[in-house]
Design a protein around this motif. Sequence first.
Motif, PDB file in Angstrom:
ATOM      1  N   ALA A  14      68.354  20.637   8.951  1.00 63.58           N
ATOM      2  CA  ALA A  14      67.845  21.427  10.081  1.00 63.58           C
ATOM      3  C   ALA A  14      68.776  21.315  11.283  1.00 63.58           C
ATOM      4  O   ALA A  14      69.175  22.330  11.878  1.00 63.58           O
ATOM      5  N   LEU A  84      68.452   7.654  19.728  1.00 62.83           N
ATOM      6  CA  LEU A  84      67.670   8.094  20.886  1.00 62.83           C
ATOM      7  C   LEU A  84      66.507   7.147  21.102  1.00 62.83           C
ATOM      8  O   LEU A  84      65.755   6.888  20.165  1.00 62.83           O
ATOM      9  N   ALA A 112      65.345  17.617  15.629  1.00 59.22           N
ATOM     10  CA  ALA A 112      65.405  17.806  14.160  1.00 59.22           C
ATOM     11  C   ALA A 112      65.442  16.422  13.510  1.00 59.22           C
ATOM     12  O   ALA A 112      66.336  16.121  12.716  1.00 59.22           O
ATOM     13  N   GLY A 114      63.437  15.059  11.420  1.00 57.76           N
ATOM     14  CA  GLY A 114      63.071  14.968  10.011  1.00 57.76           C
ATOM     15  C   GLY A 114      61.792  14.202   9.725  1.00 57.76           C
ATOM     16  O   GLY A 114      60.887  14.110  10.553  1.00 57.76           O
ATOM     17  N   GLU A 117      58.928   8.174   5.391  1.00 59.31           N
ATOM     18  CA  GLU A 117      57.954   7.940   4.324  1.00 59.31           C
ATOM     19  C   GLU A 117      56.628   7.508   4.944  1.00 59.31           C
ATOM     20  O   GLU A 117      56.611   6.756   5.927  1.00 59.31           O
ATOM     21  N   ALA A 310      64.169  20.508   2.238  1.00 56.34           N
ATOM     22  CA  ALA A 310      65.509  20.682   2.803  1.00 56.34           C
ATOM     23  C   ALA A 310      65.918  22.146   2.962  1.00 56.34           C
ATOM     24  O   ALA A 310      66.581  22.504   3.938  1.00 56.34           O
ATOM     25  N   ILE A 446      61.384   4.186  22.256  1.00 61.69           N
ATOM     26  CA  ILE A 446      60.818   4.356  20.912  1.00 61.69           C
ATOM     27  C   ILE A 446      61.633   3.599  19.864  1.00 61.69           C
ATOM     28  O   ILE A 446      61.221   3.485  18.725  1.00 61.69           O
ATOM     29  N   ARG A 447      62.807   3.156  20.231  1.00 59.26           N
ATOM     30  CA  ARG A 447      63.600   2.275  19.359  1.00 59.26           C
ATOM     31  C   ARG A 447      63.945   1.028  20.180  1.00 59.26           C
ATOM     32  O   ARG A 447      64.082   1.120  21.405  1.00 59.26           O
TER      33      ARG A 447
END
Length: 464
Positions: A14, A84, A112, A114, A117, A310, A446-447
């Motif tokens: 994407a 990010l 994008a 994605g 899991e 995909a 967020i990270r």
Amino acid sequence: MEKHELVVIGGGPAGLAAATTAANAGIECLLIDEQANPGGQIYRAVGTIPEQRATLLGPDYNYGRKLVDQFNQSSASYLPSTTLWNLNSQLEIGILRDGKASLISADRIIIATGAMERPVPFPGWTLPGVMSAGAGQILLKSSGLVPAQGVVLAGVGPLLLLLAWQYLHAGVKIHAILDMSPAGNIWRALPHLPGALLAHHYILKGLRYQLQLKLAGVKFFNGVTEFHAVGGDALEAVEFTHRGGRQRIDSQLLLSHFGVIPDSHLSRCAGCDHSWDANQLCWRPVADKWDNSSVDGIAIVGDGSGIGGAVAARHAGRIAGFEAARALGYISEQERNEAARNDQRWMRDDLRVRPFLEARFHPPAELLSAPPDETVVCRCEEINAGAIRTAIHAGHKDANQVKFLTRCGMGPCQGRQCDNAVSQIVARELGDKKMISGGYRIRPPIRPLTIEQLAALNEGADPK
Ligand SMILES: Cc1cc2nc3c(=O)[nH]c(=O)nc-3n(C[C@H](O)[C@H](O)[C@H](O)COP(=O)(O)OP(=O)(O)OC[C@H]3O[C@@H](n4cnc5c(N)ncnc54)[C@H](O)[C@@H]3O)c2cc1C
């Protein structure tokens, strides 16, 4: 603060298609991705992988080379190995690169990021020797690593079958494939079969994988329930119920998989509206037909906006590229409509298989919302399902309240692993489906980011 016309976040099909299309329309565009090479999940390491490994991964994988080549030939800039950690509704972006945090901004952003899991807590899932099938596949794609002592694959979803097929060709011993989708799924999927046959290559591919695995002697167990990973310091075996009898298979490695869900942390951090998708059992961003989110200037495409696979992600990326060109004044509305028409049609055709797949691989409700009390749900803070139920019955009526009381979701992963599970446990305990109206409130970073990195925050980063 360094400013770009367009920033695309994520270098999967994407993001690559969006950045290439936008750059070809004349937009100054920067693509950021935390991986070292473009390709995303499906085409991970596609540009750098040895030929033999690429062949083993199959023709779908190799299609990624074309996308990466087109991206490399465009004028888009690229920041690899860059994570990010923040995005806000003013279109300011926090990035971390080479250990340095910085802020950049954009006139327009395409998210994008994605899929990830679906994390499902089951008894024994934290034992060493238990990993996700996606992690196993990442090791295969990026480093050519395969299990030396054999593997049990268990769960729900087409990725299990694909990985089993790839392992078969890599010479890996597959002890068994345990399918946990409820028996009734076949009947629920049947009404969607005529639509799915319009994209029949997916169905044929799945049947071919199954046939080859069965001919190679791989054992399949369908309708598996009461699944446990067991062991002392590490995994020793899996135990499960099959056709009314209890079974045990010894294995040092279990790869589990329960489908994929949109990785929505970034879009939720930016304040975009999301709604619960009861078919895909996850939150997905609310968007218009051009994938514009509820936050002005932010579009969300690919699996991050709802699982489509995909091929659909690639078309959605191109459409978002045309929409960016319209929004930034490079083309008119009519030119955008004409440019996007084929991709819209191909995407619609490709998505026809989704209702069938969603029904066929719908995970059992029990598994998602009723883990036993002693099962750890939040791995970072080691909070088990019993503690979460105690909090709910003490009057904490949504995922955020449970989070405040127990600290679940407050560890380094910031709730990415337990968000869905906690919300579904809350909904089940309160017997109220409406409780799934929003998961944890997502706040930056967020990270993981150290205080030192935050304190040394500088502005700008040099794209390659
Ligand atoms: C583990 C896994 C393996 C998969 N394997 C296959 C497969 O073999 N075959 C198949 O058909 N489908 C596979 N899928 C599904 C497949 O990923 C998608 O259908 C398809 O890749 C979606 O494309 P996308 O561009 O939307 O996202 P992706 O391909 O997932 O690309 C998203 C990109 O965003 C980046 N990103 C995410 N968050 C951040 C952040 N905070 N900062 C910086 N970068 C970020 C990621 O590094 C990634 O490169 C897999 C999914 C998963 C989760």
